[in-house]
Design a protein around this motif. Sequence first.
Motif, short mmCIF file in Angstrom:
data_model
loop_
_atom_site.label_atom_id
_atom_site.label_comp_id
_atom_site.label_asym_id
_atom_site.label_seq_id
_atom_site.Cartn_x
_atom_site.Cartn_y
_atom_site.Cartn_z
N ASP A 122 11.97 0.56 -2.54
CA ASP A 122 12.37 1.35 -1.63
C ASP A 122 11.34 1.69 -0.61
O ASP A 122 11.60 1.77 0.55
N ASP A 123 10.32 2.03 -0.93
CA ASP A 123 9.13 2.37 -0.02
C ASP A 123 8.59 1.39 0.65
O ASP A 123 8.37 1.41 1.66
N ASP A 126 11.24 0.80 3.44
CA ASP A 126 11.09 1.58 4.30
C ASP A 126 9.90 1.55 5.33
O ASP A 126 10.00 1.65 6.25
N ARG A 130 10.09 0.58 9.10
CA ARG A 130 9.66 1.46 10.13
C ARG A 130 8.33 0.96 11.04
O ARG A 130 8.27 0.87 12.18
#
Length: 206
Positions: A122-123, A126, A130
């Motif tokens: 998930d990190d 993201d 981003r």
Amino acid sequence: IQHFIELLSKLPSVGPRQASRMVFFILREPNGYTKELVEGLTAMRKEVGACRECFHFMENDASGLCEFCKNSKRDSALISVVEKEADLSNIEKTGAYHGLYHVLGGTFAPLDPNSPKKLRLDDFYDRIERRAKSDGGALEIIIATSQTTEGEATARYLERILEPLTKRHPTLSVSRLGRGMSMGSEVEYADEVTLHEAFNHRTKLE
């Protein structure tokens, strides 16, 4: 004694026999060694953390960033995804790569439905989304997992979660390590020449 043997047996590449030897070595050493060992482990847990961007372990820093993420001389248009810290260290030794990293902290296990939750997927997602949105510049994700069953499964899983991003952001590309990494080999144990060739001959994924 048996409990401590079981604890040490959880370490990578350490079986019960090796763990037993370690335990009896510690018991035979003077008390000063045991005290120093305990203090060292306690200090490491207190003073070492993970980079907030790539999750590489580092000594705690006010910025929360590791030496790679805060180095403006690194190529921010390249992000290599590795399984563990040892892979990162081995890649750095080649001198062939000057981009950034993302440490997953393990591999995807097809038979373990909870394995994706144990990784920093998930990190990772993201972070890439981003970065792709921030400036619209070219960004290459290099999947630098080992050529093992687990490494291949992890690579395919990463390809799947990155596919929607590559469709939304044309400047985002994904590649795999190329010639030099044979099937069954692990990045951690690959020699510098092999890794150098793998990075220079990485293949773009369509």
